[in-house]
Write an enzyme that holds these catalytic residues in place. Structure first.
Site, PDB file in Angstrom:
ATOM      1  N   ASN A  45       0.443  -1.348  -0.231  1.00 65.16           N
ATOM      2  CA  ASN A  45       0.307   0.132  -0.536  1.00 65.16           C
ATOM      3  C   ASN A  45       0.708   1.790   0.300  1.00 65.16           C
ATOM      4  O   ASN A  45       1.396   2.101   1.107  1.00 65.16           O
ATOM      5  CB  ASN A  45      -0.685   0.011   1.144  1.00 65.16           C
ATOM      6  CG  ASN A  45      -1.675   0.956   1.487  1.00 65.16           C
ATOM      7  OD1 ASN A  45      -2.040   1.931   0.671  1.00 65.16           O
ATOM      8  ND2 ASN A  45      -2.318   0.986   2.606  1.00 65.16           N
ATOM      9  N   TRP A  46       1.204   1.525  -0.995  1.00 67.37           N
ATOM     10  CA  TRP A  46       2.075   2.846  -1.509  1.00 67.37           C
ATOM     11  C   TRP A  46       1.471   4.640  -0.750  1.00 67.37           C
ATOM     12  O   TRP A  46       1.805   5.147  -0.317  1.00 67.37           O
ATOM     13  CB  TRP A  46       2.467   3.031  -3.011  1.00 67.37           C
ATOM     14  CG  TRP A  46       3.096   1.897  -2.702  1.00 67.37           C
ATOM     15  CD1 TRP A  46       4.234   1.327  -2.757  1.00 67.37           C
ATOM     16  CD2 TRP A  46       3.382   1.536  -4.350  1.00 67.37           C
ATOM     17  NE1 TRP A  46       4.151   0.147  -3.123  1.00 67.37           N
ATOM     18  CE2 TRP A  46       4.211   0.877  -4.516  1.00 67.37           C
ATOM     19  CE3 TRP A  46       2.694   2.429  -6.318  1.00 67.37           C
ATOM     20  CZ2 TRP A  46       4.510   0.106  -6.098  1.00 67.37           C
ATOM     21  CZ3 TRP A  46       3.182   1.641  -6.614  1.00 67.37           C
ATOM     22  CH2 TRP A  46       4.617   0.700  -6.848  1.00 67.37           C
ATOM     23  N   LYS A  47      -0.256   3.866  -0.503  1.00 64.62           N
ATOM     24  CA  LYS A  47      -0.526   5.308   0.271  1.00 64.62           C
ATOM     25  C   LYS A  47      -0.351   7.022  -1.342  1.00 64.62           C
ATOM     26  O   LYS A  47      -0.302   6.388  -1.751  1.00 64.62           O
ATOM     27  CB  LYS A  47       0.182   5.637   1.230  1.00 64.62           C
ATOM     28  CG  LYS A  47      -0.050   4.775   2.556  1.00 64.62           C
ATOM     29  CD  LYS A  47      -0.013   4.945   3.574  1.00 64.62           C
ATOM     30  CE  LYS A  47      -0.008   3.954   4.479  1.00 64.62           C
ATOM     31  NZ  LYS A  47      -0.440   3.263   5.981  1.00 64.62           N
ATOM     32  N   HIS A 107      -9.585   1.269   4.499  1.00 70.32           N
ATOM     33  CA  HIS A 107      -8.787   1.919   5.233  1.00 70.32           C
ATOM     34  C   HIS A 107      -8.942   3.027   6.264  1.00 70.32           C
ATOM     35  O   HIS A 107      -9.457   4.053   5.785  1.00 70.32           O
ATOM     36  CB  HIS A 107      -7.701   2.662   4.235  1.00 70.32           C
ATOM     37  CG  HIS A 107      -6.203   2.773   5.143  1.00 70.32           C
ATOM     38  ND1 HIS A 107      -5.888   3.647   5.230  1.00 70.32           N
ATOM     39  CD2 HIS A 107      -5.351   1.486   4.572  1.00 70.32           C
ATOM     40  CE1 HIS A 107      -4.534   3.186   5.536  1.00 70.32           C
ATOM     41  NE2 HIS A 107      -4.354   2.117   5.554  1.00 70.32           N
ATOM     42  N   GLU A 163      -6.723   5.053   7.479  1.00 74.55           N
ATOM     43  CA  GLU A 163      -6.399   6.747   7.318  1.00 74.55           C
ATOM     44  C   GLU A 163      -8.088   7.322   6.071  1.00 74.55           C
ATOM     45  O   GLU A 163      -8.515   8.204   6.524  1.00 74.55           O
ATOM     46  CB  GLU A 163      -5.513   6.536   5.949  1.00 74.55           C
ATOM     47  CG  GLU A 163      -4.432   6.411   6.974  1.00 74.55           C
ATOM     48  CD  GLU A 163      -3.156   5.846   6.622  1.00 74.55           C
ATOM     49  OE1 GLU A 163      -3.147   5.480   5.152  1.00 74.55           O
ATOM     50  OE2 GLU A 163      -2.149   5.352   7.336  1.00 74.55           O
ATOM     51  N   GLU A 221      -6.138  -4.536  10.373  1.00 71.52           N
ATOM     52  CA  GLU A 221      -5.538  -3.146  10.668  1.00 71.52           C
ATOM     53  C   GLU A 221      -5.912  -2.437  11.667  1.00 71.52           C
ATOM     54  O   GLU A 221      -6.202  -1.492  12.015  1.00 71.52           O
ATOM     55  CB  GLU A 221      -5.201  -2.035   9.314  1.00 71.52           C
ATOM     56  CG  GLU A 221      -5.010  -3.125   8.036  1.00 71.52           C
ATOM     57  CD  GLU A 221      -4.340  -2.604   7.699  1.00 71.52           C
ATOM     58  OE1 GLU A 221      -3.116  -2.280   6.786  1.00 71.52           O
ATOM     59  OE2 GLU A 221      -4.404  -0.758   6.940  1.00 71.52           O
ATOM     60  N   GLY A 255       1.877   3.048  10.814  1.00 68.13           N
ATOM     61  CA  GLY A 255       3.163   4.250  10.768  1.00 68.13           C
ATOM     62  C   GLY A 255       3.478   3.564  12.347  1.00 68.13           C
ATOM     63  O   GLY A 255       3.963   5.414  12.348  1.00 68.13           O
ATOM     64  N   SER A 291       2.751  -1.121  10.353  1.00 69.05           N
ATOM     65  CA  SER A 291       3.795  -1.743  10.556  1.00 69.05           C
ATOM     66  C   SER A 291       5.170  -2.620  10.269  1.00 69.05           C
ATOM     67  O   SER A 291       6.120  -3.713  11.569  1.00 69.05           O
ATOM     68  CB  SER A 291       4.533  -1.006  11.946  1.00 69.05           C
ATOM     69  OG  SER A 291       3.947   0.199  12.536  1.00 69.05           O
ATOM     70  N   GLY A 335       2.229  -0.982   4.407  1.00 62.84           N
ATOM     71  CA  GLY A 335       2.775   0.919   3.606  1.00 62.84           C
ATOM     72  C   GLY A 335       4.354   0.931   3.891  1.00 62.84           C
ATOM     73  O   GLY A 335       4.864   0.555   2.549  1.00 62.84           O
ATOM     74  N   GLY A 336       4.232   1.869   4.621  1.00 61.49           N
ATOM     75  CA  GLY A 336       6.339   2.531   4.466  1.00 61.49           C
ATOM     76  C   GLY A 336       6.938   0.876   4.359  1.00 61.49           C
ATOM     77  O   GLY A 336       7.845   1.793   3.225  1.00 61.49           O
TER      78      GLY A 336
HETATM   79  P1  PGA Z   1       2.577   0.601   7.562  1.00 60.78           P
HETATM   80  O1  PGA Z   1       0.642   1.231   7.078  1.00 60.78           O
HETATM   81  O2  PGA Z   1       3.159  -0.578   7.343  1.00 60.78           O
HETATM   82  O3  PGA Z   1       2.934   1.984   6.795  1.00 60.78           O
HETATM   83  O4  PGA Z   1       2.003   0.328   9.396  1.00 60.78           O
HETATM   84  C1  PGA Z   1       0.200   0.054   7.099  1.00 60.78           C
HETATM   85  C2  PGA Z   1      -1.357   0.668   5.672  1.00 60.78           C
HETATM   86  O5  PGA Z   1      -1.571   1.419   6.147  1.00 60.78           O
HETATM   87  O6  PGA Z   1      -1.871  -0.894   5.594  1.00 60.78           O
END
Ligand code: PGA
Length: 258
Positions: A13-15, A100, A102, A172, A178, A218, A239-240
């Site tokens: 997930n590159w956001k 998601h 966010e 999640e 994050g 994470s 994500g990250g």
């Molecule tokens: P993260 O994000 O791996 O940076 O914690 C995961 C996500 O939001 O899908």
């Protein structure tokens, strides 16, 4: 890896990261690593809208699915800034992230909207990757199961067992996204087992056995294996650690063999 006929899956997930050129460079490098291979885990990259077509083109012939990060529930209309499932499919997507945290917390997405987006994704022939998860406060107040059941039920309200198996769920926990605070394997497994029990309750044993439930929050190469060893954790939504192709390739390799 197969658990009860469930195939492992690793989703990047590159956001709000990567242009089309950066997406293509990532996929070229991922191809070079050889981590994506027949019989390995399913691999998906969720790119920002303007990078989707370039990602789809770069992923061609490579067994990597491309996902949108959001969609609107209508097929077209006066909805400035929105994108439909059919548009995602036309850009080369076969998956889409829905709900998601966010989107829920920063952009006011409600369970009702998540539900409509799941229906729209299925109608467009996309596999929705539906995200659920409790906040830190909800966990502290012992509301985790209540929240997970509610979000799950509302997202898939009225969905048939057959259609449910065209969807993927991602647990999640909001407090893990994050933050560097990955859920312990035991916490993740507890939530996944509970969610699978919800599937069993509403959709029956066959759906529960076949339904893919990813963990997200994470994830790093160092913690993925222990998570994947849990019987109800079928893969990861990253994500990250998905922004760098070599790091993501390491995660894909972990899911290939575990
Ligand atoms: P993260 O994000 O791996 O940076 O914690 C995961 C996500 O939001 O899908």
């Amino acid at each position: 890896m197969q658990k009860n006929h469930r195939h492992a899956m690793m989703v990047a997930n590159w956001k709000m990261h990567k242009t089309g050129a950066e997406a293509a460079a990532f996929l070229a490098r991922l191809r070079e690593t050889g981590a994506v291979k027949p019989g390995g885990c399913f691999v998906v990259v969720a790119a920002p809208f303007p990078a989707l077509a370039a990602a789809a083109e770069a992923a061609h012939g490579m067994d990597v699915g491309v996902a949108g990060q959001n969609l609107h529930w209508e097929s077209e209309g006066a909805f400035t800034g929105e994108v439909s499932g059919a548009m995602l499919a036309a850009a080369g997507c076969t998956y889409v992230l829905v709900g998601h945290s966010e989107r829920r917390h920063l952009f006011g997405e409600t369970d009702e909207m998540v539900h409509k987006k799941v229906r729209a994704a299925l109608a467009a022939g996309l596999t929705p990757i539906v995200c659920v998860g409790e906040t830190e406060q909800q966990r502290a107040e012992n509301e985790t199961e209540l929240i997970l059941r509610y979000q799950f039920e509302r997202a898939f309200w009225g969905t048939s067992a057959e259609d449910l198996l065209r969807c993927v769920l991602a647990y999640e926990p909001v407090w893990a996204i994050g933050t560097g605070n990955t859920a312990t394997p035991a916490i993740a497994e507890g939530a996944h087992r509970f969610l699978r029990h919800c599937v069993l309750d509403i959709f029956g044993a066959e759906a529960a056995a076949g339904f893919t439930i990813l963990y997200g929050g994470s994830i790093k190469p160092g913690n993925m294996r222990a998570l994947l060893e849990q019987p109800d954790v079928d893969g990861g939504l990253v994500g990250g650690a998905s922004l760098d192709a070599d790091t993501f390739a390491a995660l894909v390799r972990t899911a290939n063999v575990s």
